[in-house]
Design a protein around this motif. Structure first.
Motif, PDB file in Angstrom:
ATOM      1  N   LEU A 106      -5.074  56.911  35.618  1.00 48.63           N
ATOM      2  CA  LEU A 106      -3.744  56.387  35.357  1.00 48.63           C
ATOM      3  C   LEU A 106      -2.735  57.493  35.624  1.00 48.63           C
ATOM      4  O   LEU A 106      -2.888  58.611  35.129  1.00 48.63           O
ATOM      5  N   THR A 107      -1.731  57.189  36.447  1.00 47.04           N
ATOM      6  CA  THR A 107      -0.668  58.155  36.733  1.00 47.04           C
ATOM      7  C   THR A 107       0.659  57.546  36.307  1.00 47.04           C
ATOM      8  O   THR A 107       0.974  56.418  36.687  1.00 47.04           O
ATOM      9  N   LEU A 108       1.394  58.292  35.493  1.00 44.05           N
ATOM     10  CA  LEU A 108       2.723  57.845  35.056  1.00 44.05           C
ATOM     11  C   LEU A 108       3.771  58.685  35.754  1.00 44.05           C
ATOM     12  O   LEU A 108       3.630  59.905  35.831  1.00 44.05           O
ATOM     13  N   THR A 109       4.802  58.036  36.267  1.00 44.14           N
ATOM     14  CA  THR A 109       5.921  58.771  36.847  1.00 44.14           C
ATOM     15  C   THR A 109       7.092  58.645  35.877  1.00 44.14           C
ATOM     16  O   THR A 109       7.616  57.544  35.664  1.00 44.14           O
ATOM     17  N   LEU A 110       7.438  59.750  35.251  1.00 45.62           N
ATOM     18  CA  LEU A 110       8.483  59.747  34.227  1.00 45.62           C
ATOM     19  C   LEU A 110       9.858  59.712  34.875  1.00 45.62           C
ATOM     20  O   LEU A 110      10.022  60.166  36.005  1.00 45.62           O
ATOM     21  N   PRO A 111      10.868  59.209  34.158  1.00 49.95           N
ATOM     22  CA  PRO A 111      12.218  59.213  34.737  1.00 49.95           C
ATOM     23  C   PRO A 111      12.860  60.598  34.680  1.00 49.95           C
ATOM     24  O   PRO A 111      13.970  60.782  35.137  1.00 49.95           O
ATOM     25  N   GLU A 112      12.155  61.576  34.114  1.00 50.53           N
ATOM     26  CA  GLU A 112      12.726  62.924  33.956  1.00 50.53           C
ATOM     27  C   GLU A 112      11.624  63.939  34.219  1.00 50.53           C
ATOM     28  O   GLU A 112      10.463  63.576  34.365  1.00 50.53           O
ATOM     29  N   ALA A 113      12.019  65.208  34.247  1.00 48.32           N
ATOM     30  CA  ALA A 113      11.025  66.271  34.417  1.00 48.32           C
ATOM     31  C   ALA A 113      10.703  66.872  33.053  1.00 48.32           C
ATOM     32  O   ALA A 113      11.602  67.118  32.252  1.00 48.32           O
ATOM     33  N   TRP A 114       9.440  67.075  32.786  1.00 46.15           N
ATOM     34  CA  TRP A 114       9.010  67.801  31.596  1.00 46.15           C
ATOM     35  C   TRP A 114       8.779  69.249  31.995  1.00 46.15           C
ATOM     36  O   TRP A 114       8.054  69.518  32.945  1.00 46.15           O
ATOM     37  N   ASP A 115       9.394  70.148  31.269  1.00 47.13           N
ATOM     38  CA  ASP A 115       9.177  71.565  31.534  1.00 47.13           C
ATOM     39  C   ASP A 115       7.944  71.981  30.727  1.00 47.13           C
ATOM     40  O   ASP A 115       8.045  72.667  29.714  1.00 47.13           O
ATOM     41  N   ALA A 116       6.791  71.504  31.161  1.00 44.86           N
ATOM     42  CA  ALA A 116       5.556  71.728  30.419  1.00 44.86           C
ATOM     43  C   ALA A 116       4.462  72.079  31.400  1.00 44.86           C
ATOM     44  O   ALA A 116       4.465  71.599  32.528  1.00 44.86           O
ATOM     45  N   ASP A 117       3.529  72.921  30.987  1.00 46.74           N
ATOM     46  CA  ASP A 117       2.401  73.199  31.884  1.00 46.74           C
ATOM     47  C   ASP A 117       1.096  72.748  31.252  1.00 46.74           C
ATOM     48  O   ASP A 117       0.037  72.941  31.812  1.00 46.74           O
ATOM     49  N   ARG A 118       1.196  72.132  30.081  1.00 47.08           N
ATOM     50  CA  ARG A 118      -0.016  71.655  29.421  1.00 47.08           C
ATOM     51  C   ARG A 118       0.315  70.328  28.768  1.00 47.08           C
ATOM     52  O   ARG A 118       1.284  70.223  28.018  1.00 47.08           O
ATOM     53  N   VAL A 119      -0.468  69.305  29.081  1.00 48.60           N
ATOM     54  CA  VAL A 119      -0.228  67.979  28.509  1.00 48.60           C
ATOM     55  C   VAL A 119      -1.547  67.448  27.954  1.00 48.60           C
ATOM     56  O   VAL A 119      -2.537  67.363  28.667  1.00 48.60           O
ATOM     57  N   ALA A 133      -8.399  64.036  26.322  1.00 49.77           N
ATOM     58  CA  ALA A 133      -8.481  64.709  27.618  1.00 49.77           C
ATOM     59  C   ALA A 133      -7.254  65.592  27.786  1.00 49.77           C
ATOM     60  O   ALA A 133      -6.293  65.492  27.030  1.00 49.77           O
ATOM     61  N   GLN A 134      -7.321  66.446  28.768  1.00 49.52           N
ATOM     62  CA  GLN A 134      -6.128  67.166  29.180  1.00 49.52           C
ATOM     63  C   GLN A 134      -5.593  66.441  30.402  1.00 49.52           C
ATOM     64  O   GLN A 134      -6.334  66.179  31.351  1.00 49.52           O
ATOM     65  N   ALA A 135      -4.336  66.036  30.342  1.00 50.43           N
ATOM     66  CA  ALA A 135      -3.749  65.316  31.478  1.00 50.43           C
ATOM     67  C   ALA A 135      -3.248  66.334  32.491  1.00 50.43           C
ATOM     68  O   ALA A 135      -2.914  67.462  32.143  1.00 50.43           O
ATOM     69  N   GLU A 136      -3.216  65.915  33.742  1.00 51.40           N
ATOM     70  CA  GLU A 136      -2.614  66.760  34.783  1.00 51.40           C
ATOM     71  C   GLU A 136      -1.124  66.489  34.778  1.00 51.40           C
ATOM     72  O   GLU A 136      -0.704  65.339  34.608  1.00 51.40           O
ATOM     73  N   ILE A 137      -0.337  67.533  35.013  1.00 47.51           N
ATOM     74  CA  ILE A 137       1.105  67.316  35.174  1.00 47.51           C
ATOM     75  C   ILE A 137       1.517  67.909  36.509  1.00 47.51           C
ATOM     76  O   ILE A 137       1.054  68.980  36.887  1.00 47.51           O
ATOM     77  N   ALA A 138       2.349  67.172  37.230  1.00 50.51           N
ATOM     78  CA  ALA A 138       2.861  67.656  38.516  1.00 50.51           C
ATOM     79  C   ALA A 138       4.339  67.317  38.584  1.00 50.51           C
ATOM     80  O   ALA A 138       4.776  66.302  38.042  1.00 50.51           O
ATOM     81  N   GLN A 139       5.110  68.182  39.230  1.00 46.78           N
ATOM     82  CA  GLN A 139       6.531  67.885  39.438  1.00 46.78           C
ATOM     83  C   GLN A 139       6.662  67.291  40.832  1.00 46.78           C
ATOM     84  O   GLN A 139       6.146  67.857  41.787  1.00 46.78           O
ATOM     85  N   VAL A 140       7.306  66.147  40.907  1.00 43.45           N
ATOM     86  CA  VAL A 140       7.465  65.480  42.198  1.00 43.45           C
ATOM     87  C   VAL A 140       8.925  65.103  42.398  1.00 43.45           C
ATOM     88  O   VAL A 140       9.695  65.041  41.441  1.00 43.45           O
ATOM     89  N   LYS A 141       9.284  64.869  43.648  1.00 45.61           N
ATOM     90  CA  LYS A 141      10.650  64.444  43.941  1.00 45.61           C
ATOM     91  C   LYS A 141      10.723  62.921  43.927  1.00 45.61           C
ATOM     92  O   LYS A 141       9.893  62.252  44.523  1.00 45.61           O
ATOM     93  N   ASN A 142      11.704  62.399  43.213  1.00 45.05           N
ATOM     94  CA  ASN A 142      11.961  60.966  43.227  1.00 45.05           C
ATOM     95  C   ASN A 142      13.377  60.838  43.765  1.00 45.05           C
ATOM     96  O   ASN A 142      14.340  60.998  43.027  1.00 45.05           O
ATOM     97  N   GLY A 143      13.493  60.605  45.069  1.00 49.55           N
ATOM     98  CA  GLY A 143      14.812  60.698  45.696  1.00 49.55           C
ATOM     99  C   GLY A 143      15.225  62.162  45.639  1.00 49.55           C
ATOM    100  O   GLY A 143      14.490  63.034  46.057  1.00 49.55           O
ATOM    101  N   LYS A 144      16.410  62.425  45.046  1.00 49.82           N
ATOM    102  CA  LYS A 144      16.886  63.809  44.954  1.00 49.82           C
ATOM    103  C   LYS A 144      16.453  64.471  43.660  1.00 49.82           C
ATOM    104  O   LYS A 144      16.576  65.676  43.483  1.00 49.82           O
ATOM    105  N   GLN A 145      15.969  63.643  42.726  1.00 51.23           N
ATOM    106  CA  GLN A 145      15.685  64.143  41.394  1.00 51.23           C
ATOM    107  C   GLN A 145      14.248  64.644  41.285  1.00 51.23           C
ATOM    108  O   GLN A 145      13.340  64.068  41.864  1.00 51.23           O
ATOM    109  N   GLU A 146      14.066  65.737  40.526  1.00 54.82           N
ATOM    110  CA  GLU A 146      12.702  66.174  40.255  1.00 54.82           C
ATOM    111  C   GLU A 146      12.226  65.512  38.964  1.00 54.82           C
ATOM    112  O   GLU A 146      12.939  65.524  37.962  1.00 54.82           O
TER     113      GLU A 146
END
Length: 176
Positions: A106-119, A133-146
């Protein structure tokens, strides 16, 4: 393609929109059972969190109806973040009760960026956090927003599950 009951079944594609009720029928799941490739199911919560379930067709040995609709749950969230050593980020989701046709990511795309390296991906019962479990977190671009993407392998459903994000550097205490 017709199924055993002779009904016409729309075979699942590599990318599928999750219907409003979240139901993917047994007949539909049977169209990917044992097949090569990853099959994606895309949806969005009412508050704008995108989500995607991914199944490996080869692992779908038991094609059964899947209930993929997700709702966000904010009950107890502040309390849980406090319990988790004041985790700066938290998100609760409710997964409908079902048997999984296969382990799903399951992958969730949040409307904002979390400044976190551990989830952490966990449940919460009677004041105790149970890490699943430990979830993976990645920063992605959604349009211009991270924005942040959280991914986890789901092994159980029918409950509210929480993502708690923070820094592995540990929280700085105010009274230290």
């Amino acid at each position: 393609a017709a199924n055993a009951a002779g009904e016409d079944v729309e075979p699942l594609q590599a990318e599928n929109e999750i219907p409003k009720d979240g139901m993917i029928s047994q007949a539909q799941m049977a169209t990917i059972s044992g097949k090569d490739g990853i099959y994606y199911f895309n949806g969005e919560t009412e508050d704008g969190i995108g989500y995607q379930w991914a199944y490996d067709g080869k692992k779908v040995q038991n094609p059964i109806e899947q209930k993929l609709k997700i709702e966000t749950a904010s009950d107890d969230l502040e309390e849980i973040q406090k319990t988790a050593g004041n985790a700066p980020y938290g998100l609760g989701i409710t997964l409908q009760k079902m048997e999984l046709a296969a382990p799903a990511t399951l992958t969730l795309t949040l409307p904002e960026a979390w400044d976190a390296d551990r989830v952490l991906y966990c449940t919460y019962e009677d004041g105790t956090i149970y890490q699943l479990a430990q979830a993976e977190i990645a920063q992605v671009k959604n349009g211009k927003q991270e924005v942040s993407e959280l991914s986890v392998t789901v092994s159980k459903t029918g409950d509210t599950f929480y993502f708690l994000g923070g820094s592995s550097q540990g929280a700085k205490t105010q009274n230290g």
